[in-house]
Design an enzyme around this catalytic site. Structure first.
Site, PDB file in Angstrom:
ATOM      1  N   ASP A 332       0.867  -1.175   0.000  1.00  0.00           N
ATOM      2  CA  ASP A 332       0.000   0.000   0.000  1.00  0.00           C
ATOM      3  C   ASP A 332       0.908   1.229   0.000  1.00  0.00           C
ATOM      4  OD1 ASP A 332      -2.325   1.725   0.534  1.00  0.00           O
ATOM      5  OD2 ASP A 332      -1.463   1.888   2.545  1.00  0.00           O
ATOM      6  N   ASP A 526      -1.289  -0.747   6.079  1.00  0.00           N
ATOM      7  CA  ASP A 526      -1.515  -0.238   7.431  1.00  0.00           C
ATOM      8  C   ASP A 526      -2.909   0.304   7.658  1.00  0.00           C
ATOM      9  OD1 ASP A 526      -1.326   2.121   5.881  1.00  0.00           O
ATOM     10  OD2 ASP A 526      -0.709   3.252   7.663  1.00  0.00           O
ATOM     11  N   ASP A 530      -6.854  -1.565   3.724  1.00  0.00           N
ATOM     12  CA  ASP A 530      -5.931  -2.648   3.385  1.00  0.00           C
ATOM     13  C   ASP A 530      -6.366  -3.993   3.949  1.00  0.00           C
ATOM     14  OD1 ASP A 530      -4.227  -0.818   2.116  1.00  0.00           O
ATOM     15  OD2 ASP A 530      -3.225  -0.341   4.004  1.00  0.00           O
TER      16      ASP A 530
END
Length: 644
Positions: A332, A526, A530
């Protein structure tokens, strides 16, 4: 009475410990328990209460012509138990402690597994907690506060600054900036005005808006994320334990070997019944899976302690089998590769002068971009924020006002229609935009005097982390909800191989599945957005600074929030799994080497493996496994220097 795994484990520990003490004191000639009868009583409790489900499972598998780990446990413990009863009656050495300890160690592993499953299921509950509990709804010209469950499609919902937006819908009045980073991964606040869509559970920042409710309950984006996490967790096939694979062949072979041993000696060679039984029992005793029960739990205990000391939490053993096969690591962007908040990266022009003008106009703003400018201006302690007269917000353009140095403005490129910019600044403006940065123009007296570039900048260790992964032969991919230009710019800066941008949470899991068609995939993230990807990936790695949902959805947590720990986590996980396989080797090597001797192959030479020696070999197997696991503590953490 039905007992939980924890209760069975507790009973096994309590009744096995006295026999462990007996084993330790016996070489010194101390009979701690006062004879085998006490051992028989203690082991009988363990077998009846703690081992009962293993025996039932083994019997059920036997009736279906199958064998599994429970078969090994049942055969080993029952054989050792009943042989020991016979040996006790005859005044021969007993092996009660072997039966009890096998059950204890197997239950220890199951306690770990049960705890891990409970932690994983908690991620869904935390997702649901993100939803706003109440909302202001305008009905019949009056504003009332009601639980979100009572909102209906078409209701007009008010969202004030700082509040969670309660529903998915469309703005019908007002304008604001909305922080959608927890849901979409968008790094910067998104400007919203009439006609724009908003997402429930995102945070309204600096304006009051009215929203027409359109998607509620199970139709909301948050609910879809919850469903994706549940689906990913439930669809994951249970790890096929190496011990079960081996036991499928090993158990029948041992049983056939024991029966054949008895028949050959008693029928073919005509030895006494007692001698034939001793040979057969020796075969079964040396095949007892005591070390097999230790192989995985001890490696996990030592290995996870090792990783924890390096700031890496491995949450389940399932990830260890997959991690060594990972070829692609997906990241991410926001909060993982980048710091997660906008910062000033470039100031073009006379920096102190540009920041002085900009900070005066932005001093009263709560917009994140304004805060980034003010933070940069603090570097120059002598900059004084003076009162601005005639302050005015120009919708879609910026702000302007009268400063002590003259009329000033701070805004976007729409100001260029009314202001002058020299060619050098124009070139810099285009260059910074091409780098995916948000560029703010600062002007004074109808002339652009400088530019301020703002970006969610990469973390200091991001480039090092990507370079280290490349030295491991791993492909790196960025998967983000941010726009393509920003994502490409960040990827180029930190050295990521491939970019997949403008992806919504539901699409993240789908992209992970596509990548999995090539091979096992690790995902590092995080945020709440996600969670589906973390749960879908073969190896989910959550940053320690992330949300509780992300952390609980991942298999591995990087406590220090250091991206360079991704490579370390992969390396250590692979080493732990290799150690488990090595432990399984030690768990069986004594069995494989000892079986022919136990079967009496060298009886004619006077070399036999009695049940006592078979028990000693079994103990040596366990000692080898424990020693092998403890050697994990001496593992060197590989820190390959990367070229920056």
């Amino acid at each position: 009475m039905h007992l939980t795994i924890k209760q069975r484990f507790g009973i096994a520990v309590v009744f096995s410990l006295p026999m462990v003490v007996q084993m330790i004191l016996m070489p010194a000639g101390i009979d701690f328990l006062g004879g085998p009868v006490t051992e028989w009583v203690l082991t009988t409790v363990v077998m009846a209460v703690a081992a009962g489900p293993f025996i039932k499972s083994a019997w059920a598998s036997f009736k279906k012509h199958n064998s599994n780990m429970d078969t090994l446990v049942a055969i080993g413990t029952v054989t050792a138990y009943f042989y020991s009863i016979g040996a006790m009656v005859e005044g021969q050495p007993v092996f009660f402690e072997g039966a009890a300890l096998v059950v204890t160690f197997i239950l220890l592993g199951q306690v770990f597994e049960e705890r891990m499953r409970a932690q994983a299921s908690g991620a869904v509950d935390k997702l649901l907690d993100l939803q706003a509990k109440e909302a202001e709804v305008v009905r019949n010209g009056q504003t009332i506060t009601i639980p979100v469950e009572k909102i209906v499609v078409g209701d007009i919902v008010r969202a004030r600054p700082g509040q969670k937006i309660a529903v998915d819908g469309t703005v019908v009045e007002g304008k604001t900036a909305v922080d959608e980073s927890l849901v979409t991964g968008e790094s910067l606040p998104v400007e919203k005005q009439v006609g724009d869509a908003v997402i429930g559970a995102s945070i309204n920042q600096n304006g009051t808006i009215l929203i027409r409710a359109e998607k509620l309950g199970s139709d909301s984006l948050l609910a879809q994320i919850v469903d994706l996490v549940k689906s990913a967790q439930n669809s994951r096939a249970p790890i096929q334990q190496l011990t079960d694979k081996v036991s499928t062949v090993f158990v029948p072979v041992v049983l056939v070997a024991a029966i054949a041993t008895f028949l050959l000696w008693y029928v073919a060679f005509g030895v006494s019944l007692g001698t034939a039984v001793v040979f057969a029992v020796s075969v079964l005793v040396i095949a007892c899976p005591c070390a097999l029960g230790l192989a995985t739990p001890t490696a996990l205990m030592v290995g996870t302690g090792l990783t924890a000391r390096h700031g890496i939490l491995i949450k389940n053993g399932e990830v260890l089998e997959t991690v060594s096969a990972v070829k692609t690591v997906v990241f991410d962007k926001t909060g993982t590769i980048t710091v997660g908040q906008p910062t000033v990266t470039d100031v073009v022009g006379e920096e102190e002068r540009v920041l002085s003008v900009a900070s005066q106009l932005e001093a009263g703003s709560e917009h994140p971009l304004a805060q980034a400018i003010l933070d940069r201006a603090k570097v120059f302690g002598q900059i004084k924020v003076e009162e601005v007269n005639g302050f005015e917000v120009l919708p879609g353009q910026g702000v302007q006002g009268q400063t002590s140095a003259g009329p000033a403005f701070v805004g976007n490129q729409r100001f260029l229609d009314h202001q002058q910019m020299n060619p050098d600044l124009a070139v810099s403006f285009k260059t910074l935009q091409n780098q995916g940065k948000t560029v703010v123009l600062v002007g004074l007296n109808q002339e652009v005097i400088g530019l301020i570039a703002i970006q969610d900048a990469p973390k200091a260790q991001s480039r090092q982390a990507m370079a280290t992964l490349k030295t491991r032969g791993l492909e790196t991919v960025m998967l983000t909800g941010d726009n393509q230009a920003v994502a490409e710019a960040i990827a180029q800066e930190v050295g990521i191989d491939r970019v997949i941008a403008e992806v919504m949470p539901a699409e993240k899991a789908a992209h992970i599945q596509q990548l999995q068609e090539v091979g096992p995939v690790a995902f590092v993230g995080d945020g709440i957005n996600d969670a589906p990807a973390l749960a879908t990936a073969d190896v989910g790695i959550a940053m320690g600074s992330g949300t509780d949902v992300a952390i609980e959805s991942g298999n591995i947590v990087l406590v220090k929030n250091d991206l360079t720990d991704v490579a370390t986590a992969i390396d250590l996980s692979a080493k732990i799994f290799k150690r488990i396989k090595l432990n399984l080797f030690w768990a069986f090597i004594y069995n494989v080497l000892g079986l022919p001797i136990a079967a009496g192959l060298f009886y004619g030479l006077g070399f036999v493996l009695s049940p006592e020696l078979a028990g000693l070999a079994m103990a040596m197997s366990s000692l080898s496994v424990v020693t092998s696991s403890l050697l994990l503590n001496r593992t060197k953490v590989k820190t390959t220097p990367a070229t920056i």
